[in-house]
Design a protein around this motif. Structure first.
Motif, PDB file in Angstrom:
ATOM      1  N   LEU A  67       5.237  -7.758  -5.353  1.00 38.32           N
ATOM      2  CA  LEU A  67       5.363  -7.388  -3.944  1.00 38.32           C
ATOM      3  C   LEU A  67       6.699  -7.805  -3.336  1.00 38.32           C
ATOM      4  CD1 LEU A  67       1.771  -8.062  -2.625  1.00 38.32           C
ATOM      5  CD2 LEU A  67       2.845  -5.894  -3.194  1.00 38.32           C
ATOM      6  N   SER A  68       7.482  -8.596  -4.047  1.00 40.68           N
ATOM      7  CA  SER A  68       8.807  -8.946  -3.537  1.00 40.68           C
ATOM      8  C   SER A  68       9.789  -7.783  -3.725  1.00 40.68           C
ATOM      9  CB  SER A  68       9.337 -10.193  -4.234  1.00 40.68           C
ATOM     10  OG  SER A  68       9.603  -9.922  -5.592  1.00 40.68           O
ATOM     11  N   GLN A  69       9.416  -6.800  -4.531  1.00 44.79           N
ATOM     12  CA  GLN A  69      10.262  -5.627  -4.734  1.00 44.79           C
ATOM     13  C   GLN A  69       9.909  -4.581  -3.681  1.00 44.79           C
ATOM     14  OE1 GLN A  69      10.020  -4.351  -8.772  1.00 44.79           O
ATOM     15  NE2 GLN A  69      10.251  -6.428  -9.546  1.00 44.79           N
ATOM     16  N   GLN A  70      10.902  -4.185  -2.927  1.00 42.94           N
ATOM     17  CA  GLN A  70      10.689  -3.322  -1.768  1.00 42.94           C
ATOM     18  C   GLN A  70      10.096  -1.963  -2.146  1.00 42.94           C
ATOM     19  OE1 GLN A  70      14.204  -2.629   0.517  1.00 42.94           O
ATOM     20  NE2 GLN A  70      13.080  -1.843   2.258  1.00 42.94           N
ATOM     21  N   THR A  71      10.504  -1.403  -3.248  1.00 46.53           N
ATOM     22  CA  THR A  71      10.016  -0.090  -3.654  1.00 46.53           C
ATOM     23  C   THR A  71       8.521  -0.128  -3.965  1.00 46.53           C
ATOM     24  OG1 THR A  71      12.181   0.338  -4.622  1.00 46.53           O
ATOM     25  CG2 THR A  71      10.396   1.815  -5.238  1.00 46.53           C
ATOM     26  N   ILE A  72       8.093  -1.144  -4.698  1.00 47.64           N
ATOM     27  CA  ILE A  72       6.678  -1.263  -5.043  1.00 47.64           C
ATOM     28  C   ILE A  72       5.853  -1.555  -3.800  1.00 47.64           C
ATOM     29  CG2 ILE A  72       5.005  -2.625  -6.344  1.00 47.64           C
ATOM     30  CD1 ILE A  72       7.142  -2.944  -8.496  1.00 47.64           C
ATOM     31  N   ARG A  73       6.384  -2.383  -2.912  1.00 47.41           N
ATOM     32  CA  ARG A  73       5.666  -2.706  -1.675  1.00 47.41           C
ATOM     33  C   ARG A  73       5.490  -1.461  -0.809  1.00 47.41           C
ATOM     34  NH1 ARG A  73       8.582  -6.974  -0.108  1.00 47.41           N
ATOM     35  NH2 ARG A  73       9.972  -5.717   1.151  1.00 47.41           N
ATOM     36  N   ARG A  74       6.544  -0.654  -0.685  1.00 48.17           N
ATOM     37  CA  ARG A  74       6.447   0.587   0.089  1.00 48.17           C
ATOM     38  C   ARG A  74       5.438   1.549  -0.516  1.00 48.17           C
ATOM     39  NH1 ARG A  74      12.568   2.170   1.461  1.00 48.17           N
ATOM     40  NH2 ARG A  74      12.791   0.778   3.233  1.00 48.17           N
ATOM     41  N   LEU A  75       5.464   1.670  -1.835  1.00 55.81           N
ATOM     42  CA  LEU A  75       4.536   2.557  -2.518  1.00 55.81           C
ATOM     43  C   LEU A  75       3.093   2.109  -2.300  1.00 55.81           C
ATOM     44  CD1 LEU A  75       4.270   4.972  -4.497  1.00 55.81           C
ATOM     45  CD2 LEU A  75       4.318   3.282  -6.324  1.00 55.81           C
ATOM     46  N   LEU A  76       2.854   0.826  -2.375  1.00 56.57           N
ATOM     47  CA  LEU A  76       1.511   0.293  -2.167  1.00 56.57           C
ATOM     48  C   LEU A  76       1.033   0.521  -0.736  1.00 56.57           C
ATOM     49  CD1 LEU A  76      -0.811  -1.341  -3.461  1.00 56.57           C
ATOM     50  CD2 LEU A  76       0.287  -3.375  -2.559  1.00 56.57           C
ATOM     51  N   ILE A  77       1.888   0.280   0.234  1.00 56.83           N
ATOM     52  CA  ILE A  77       1.521   0.490   1.633  1.00 56.83           C
ATOM     53  C   ILE A  77       1.295   1.962   1.912  1.00 56.83           C
ATOM     54  CG2 ILE A  77       2.371   0.351   4.004  1.00 56.83           C
ATOM     55  CD1 ILE A  77       3.715  -2.289   3.183  1.00 56.83           C
ATOM     56  N   ARG A  78       2.175   2.793   1.395  1.00 58.69           N
ATOM     57  CA  ARG A  78       2.045   4.238   1.611  1.00 58.69           C
ATOM     58  C   ARG A  78       0.747   4.773   1.019  1.00 58.69           C
ATOM     59  NH1 ARG A  78       7.358   6.705   0.016  1.00 58.69           N
ATOM     60  NH2 ARG A  78       8.051   5.684   1.911  1.00 58.69           N
TER      61      ARG A  78
END
Length: 62
Positions: free
Chosen positions: A29-40
């Motif tokens: 979750l510290s990686q912005q791309t993975i965090r955005r994908l998870l939230i989206r």
């Protein structure tokens, strides 16, 4: 023989994944791309979106 070895390796990796699950989750979750994908993807679920928006909009501000 190979299936036993595969099962053993899978059990050991499962043990370490469980043992260090929070460290792994924090690193992911510290990686912005993975965090955005998870939230989206979670906001596409109506139940999750409704709960988050209700908590965000209708909070009791004292």
């Amino acid at each position: 023989m190979i299936s036993r070895l595969f099962s053993f390796v899978l059990m050991i990796s499962g043990y370490f994944a469980f043992k260090y699950r929070y460290r792994i989750l924090n690193n992911l979750l510290s990686q912005q791309t993975i965090r955005r994908l998870l939230i989206r993807s979670s906001m596409r679920m109506p139940f999750v979106r409704r709960q988050i928006l209700n908590n965000f909009v209708f909070t009791d501000r004292r």
